[in-house]
Scaffold this active site. Structure first.
Site, PDB file in Angstrom:
ATOM      1  N   HIS A 123     -21.258 -10.008  -6.740  1.00  0.00           N
ATOM      2  CA  HIS A 123     -21.045  -8.707  -6.077  1.00  0.00           C
ATOM      3  C   HIS A 123     -21.903  -8.585  -4.813  1.00  0.00           C
ATOM      4  O   HIS A 123     -22.740  -7.683  -4.694  1.00  0.00           O
ATOM      5  CB  HIS A 123     -21.321  -7.541  -7.047  1.00  0.00           C
ATOM      6  CG  HIS A 123     -20.673  -6.258  -6.621  1.00  0.00           C
ATOM      7  ND1 HIS A 123     -20.246  -5.291  -7.502  1.00  0.00           N
ATOM      8  CD2 HIS A 123     -20.360  -5.769  -5.385  1.00  0.00           C
ATOM      9  CE1 HIS A 123     -19.723  -4.268  -6.836  1.00  0.00           C
ATOM     10  NE2 HIS A 123     -19.786  -4.538  -5.536  1.00  0.00           N
ATOM     11  N   ILE A 124     -21.669  -9.520  -3.888  1.00  0.00           N
ATOM     12  CA  ILE A 124     -22.477  -9.524  -2.660  1.00  0.00           C
ATOM     13  C   ILE A 124     -21.636  -9.235  -1.410  1.00  0.00           C
ATOM     14  O   ILE A 124     -22.080  -9.487  -0.300  1.00  0.00           O
ATOM     15  CB  ILE A 124     -23.228 -10.872  -2.485  1.00  0.00           C
ATOM     16  CG1 ILE A 124     -22.264 -12.072  -2.505  1.00  0.00           C
ATOM     17  CG2 ILE A 124     -24.323 -11.023  -3.517  1.00  0.00           C
ATOM     18  CD1 ILE A 124     -22.868 -13.363  -1.997  1.00  0.00           C
ATOM     19  N   GLY A 125     -20.427  -8.707  -1.621  1.00  0.00           N
ATOM     20  CA  GLY A 125     -19.571  -8.420  -0.459  1.00  0.00           C
ATOM     21  C   GLY A 125     -20.285  -7.590   0.600  1.00  0.00           C
ATOM     22  O   GLY A 125     -20.125  -7.810   1.797  1.00  0.00           O
ATOM     23  N   ALA A 126     -21.065  -6.621   0.142  1.00  0.00           N
ATOM     24  CA  ALA A 126     -21.735  -5.726   1.091  1.00  0.00           C
ATOM     25  C   ALA A 126     -23.205  -6.085   1.263  1.00  0.00           C
ATOM     26  O   ALA A 126     -23.979  -5.307   1.823  1.00  0.00           O
ATOM     27  CB  ALA A 126     -21.615  -4.287   0.600  1.00  0.00           C
ATOM     28  N   GLU A 177     -20.879  -6.102 -15.088  1.00  0.00           N
ATOM     29  CA  GLU A 177     -21.799  -6.726 -14.126  1.00  0.00           C
ATOM     30  C   GLU A 177     -23.232  -6.519 -14.604  1.00  0.00           C
ATOM     31  O   GLU A 177     -23.624  -5.369 -14.829  1.00  0.00           O
ATOM     32  CB  GLU A 177     -21.593  -6.135 -12.737  1.00  0.00           C
ATOM     33  CG  GLU A 177     -20.223  -6.497 -12.197  1.00  0.00           C
ATOM     34  CD  GLU A 177     -19.990  -6.077 -10.745  1.00  0.00           C
ATOM     35  OE1 GLU A 177     -20.887  -5.482 -10.135  1.00  0.00           O
ATOM     36  OE2 GLU A 177     -18.899  -6.359 -10.240  1.00  0.00           O
ATOM     37  N   ASP A 199       0.872  -1.171   0.000  1.00  0.00           N
ATOM     38  CA  ASP A 199       0.000   0.000   0.000  1.00  0.00           C
ATOM     39  C   ASP A 199       0.910   1.222   0.000  1.00  0.00           C
ATOM     40  O   ASP A 199       1.713   1.386   0.924  1.00  0.00           O
ATOM     41  CB  ASP A 199      -0.901   0.017   1.240  1.00  0.00           C
ATOM     42  CG  ASP A 199      -2.007   1.058   1.104  1.00  0.00           C
ATOM     43  OD1 ASP A 199      -3.187   0.702   1.239  1.00  0.00           O
ATOM     44  OD2 ASP A 199      -1.676   2.244   0.834  1.00  0.00           O
ATOM     45  N   ALA A 202     -13.148  -6.551  -4.438  1.00  0.00           N
ATOM     46  CA  ALA A 202     -13.028  -5.088  -4.459  1.00  0.00           C
ATOM     47  C   ALA A 202     -13.715  -4.518  -5.696  1.00  0.00           C
ATOM     48  O   ALA A 202     -14.857  -4.056  -5.620  1.00  0.00           O
ATOM     49  CB  ALA A 202     -11.559  -4.697  -4.407  1.00  0.00           C
ATOM     50  N   ARG A 203     -13.039  -4.572  -6.834  1.00  0.00           N
ATOM     51  CA  ARG A 203     -13.615  -4.060  -8.069  1.00  0.00           C
ATOM     52  C   ARG A 203     -13.133  -4.875  -9.253  1.00  0.00           C
ATOM     53  O   ARG A 203     -11.944  -5.185  -9.366  1.00  0.00           O
ATOM     54  CB  ARG A 203     -13.210  -2.598  -8.297  1.00  0.00           C
ATOM     55  CG  ARG A 203     -14.125  -1.604  -7.625  1.00  0.00           C
ATOM     56  CD  ARG A 203     -15.548  -1.676  -8.217  1.00  0.00           C
ATOM     57  NE  ARG A 203     -16.481  -0.792  -7.568  1.00  0.00           N
ATOM     58  CZ  ARG A 203     -17.197  -1.091  -6.473  1.00  0.00           C
ATOM     59  NH1 ARG A 203     -17.077  -2.251  -5.881  1.00  0.00           N
ATOM     60  NH2 ARG A 203     -18.053  -0.220  -5.973  1.00  0.00           N
TER      61      ARG A 203
HETATM   62  C1  MLT Z   1     -19.139  -0.679  -2.496  1.00  0.00           C
HETATM   63  O1  MLT Z   1     -18.473  -0.101  -3.339  1.00  0.00           O
HETATM   64  O2  MLT Z   1     -19.612  -0.091  -1.528  1.00  0.00           O
HETATM   65  C2  MLT Z   1     -19.431  -2.145  -2.609  1.00  0.00           C
HETATM   66  O3  MLT Z   1     -18.787  -2.714  -3.694  1.00  0.00           O
HETATM   67  C3  MLT Z   1     -20.874  -2.480  -2.600  1.00  0.00           C
HETATM   68  C4  MLT Z   1     -21.654  -1.939  -3.746  1.00  0.00           C
HETATM   69  O4  MLT Z   1     -21.117  -1.585  -4.772  1.00  0.00           O
HETATM   70  O5  MLT Z   1     -22.865  -1.843  -3.612  1.00  0.00           O
END
Ligand code: MLT
Length: 316
Positions: free
Chosen positions: A279-282, A261, A171, A231-232
């Site tokens: 894309h279910i991380g959050a 996506e 980082d 992440a992305r």
């Molecule tokens: C974000 O960027 O906060 C997460 O990837 C979740 C989303 O995109 O909804």
């Protein structure tokens, strides 16, 4: 009266924040088409989006009244920031609310790919019992490389100690002391690529990070490395990852995010020894309330007092 449009099925609790103000009317909708947004936005002072809504230049140019864009989440790659800037619109995000959910999902994906859990699940459902074909690897004594030691990367690092995994990280803006506070040792990218058994990326998608892990980086990795991305999409070059899987250099991938996506019938999906999520991380109750309430409070305050926080682009 200020009017705020909340798209993408933002949580009810975010609407409740606005309902507490007599001078703000909140309108909650699902994910609208570009045409629907263009026809509606002339009547709103602010809009809140999650990732499904792409606020393109054409849409932003139609926002004659909008002063604030709120992102219920972290990534703002779905918002044309330079168009927002040119039109005097301030863009704010909600970086805190979904950190833990995304870190927990990442840990789940690391376990999923190293222990082949999705594959095993498919096998049992198909009434097969081929246990010898499902040999995984332990995390104990292995090295995890974290690319990006921001909010999520730090929480992943902290949690991975429970597995007696050594955590190293790259980082450019974090000090060695801060990294140590989260149990990570700061290293250069080369060392991370060459020594990690599992690599997980936690950086936003920017001009610098787009494709930052491509063919030449993959070539420098250990044989049989596992790659994780919550992440992305686009941080790993997807075609390079497919080539790495095909050659056997990469043992498996655990991917939650994609360049496009939904990704459609992507060549990645022909690789069984991998795990993919949409894309279910959050996507937890806690995170959705967290980011929804956080951004609603910021937009309400900005409309009423002009005070802004966590400005990530546009007019500042
Ligand atoms: C974000 O960027 O906060 C997460 O990837 C979740 C989303 O995109 O909804």
């Amino acid at each position: 009266m200020f009017r705020v449009l909340l798209t993408d099925h933002i949580t009810r609790e975010a609407v409740d924040v606005f309902d507490a103000y007599d001078s703000i009317e909140a309108v909650a909708v699902g994910t609208l088409t570009a045409e629907e947004l263009v026809s509606l936005l002339g009547d709103f002072d602010a809009i809140i989006v999650r990732s499904p809504t792409k606020l393109t230049r054409a849409i932003i140019e139609s926002c004659t009244r909008v002063k604030y864009i709120g992102r219920a989440g972290v990534g703002v790659d779905n918002i044309d920031l330079s168009a927002a800037d040119e039109h005097g619109i301030t863009v704010m995000n909600a970086p805190g609310g979904n950190t833990i959910s995304t870190a927990e999902h990442t840990v789940g994906m690391i376990l999923g790919v190293t222990r082949r859990i999705a594959e095993a699940d498919r096998m049992v459902r198909q009434n097969r019992w081929d246990r010898k074909t499902l040999r995984g690897v332990e995390l104990h004594g292995k090295t995890l490389g974290v690319v990006g030691l921001g909010r999520v990367g730090r929480e992943v690092a902290r949690r991975m100690h429970a597995f007696s995994t050594e955590v190293i990280a790259v980082d450019p803006v974090v000090t060695a002391e801060t990294a140590e506070d989260y149990g990570a040792r700061l290293v250069g990218l080369d060392e991370l690529l060459q020594t990690s058994h599992v690599i997980t990326a936690h950086v936003p998608l920017t001009a610098e990070t787009k494709g930052m892990i491509g063919d030449s980086e993959i070539a420098r990795m250990r044989d049989g490395v596992f790659l994780v991305n919550c992440a992305r999409g686009g941080v790993y070059d997807e075609e390079a990852v497919v080539r790495g899987l095909e050659s056997g250099k990469i043992a498996g991938v655990a991917i939650d995010v994609y360049v496009d996506e939904p990704p459609g019938a992507h060549p990645l999906f022909s690789h069984d020894r991998s795990v993919f999520t949409p894309h279910i991380g959050a996507a937890t109750a806690e995170a959705q309330i967290g980011v929804g309430v956080e951004i609603a409070q910021k937009i309400a305050k900005a409309l009423i007092t002009g005070e802004v926080r966590d400005v990530v682009g546009g007019a500042t």
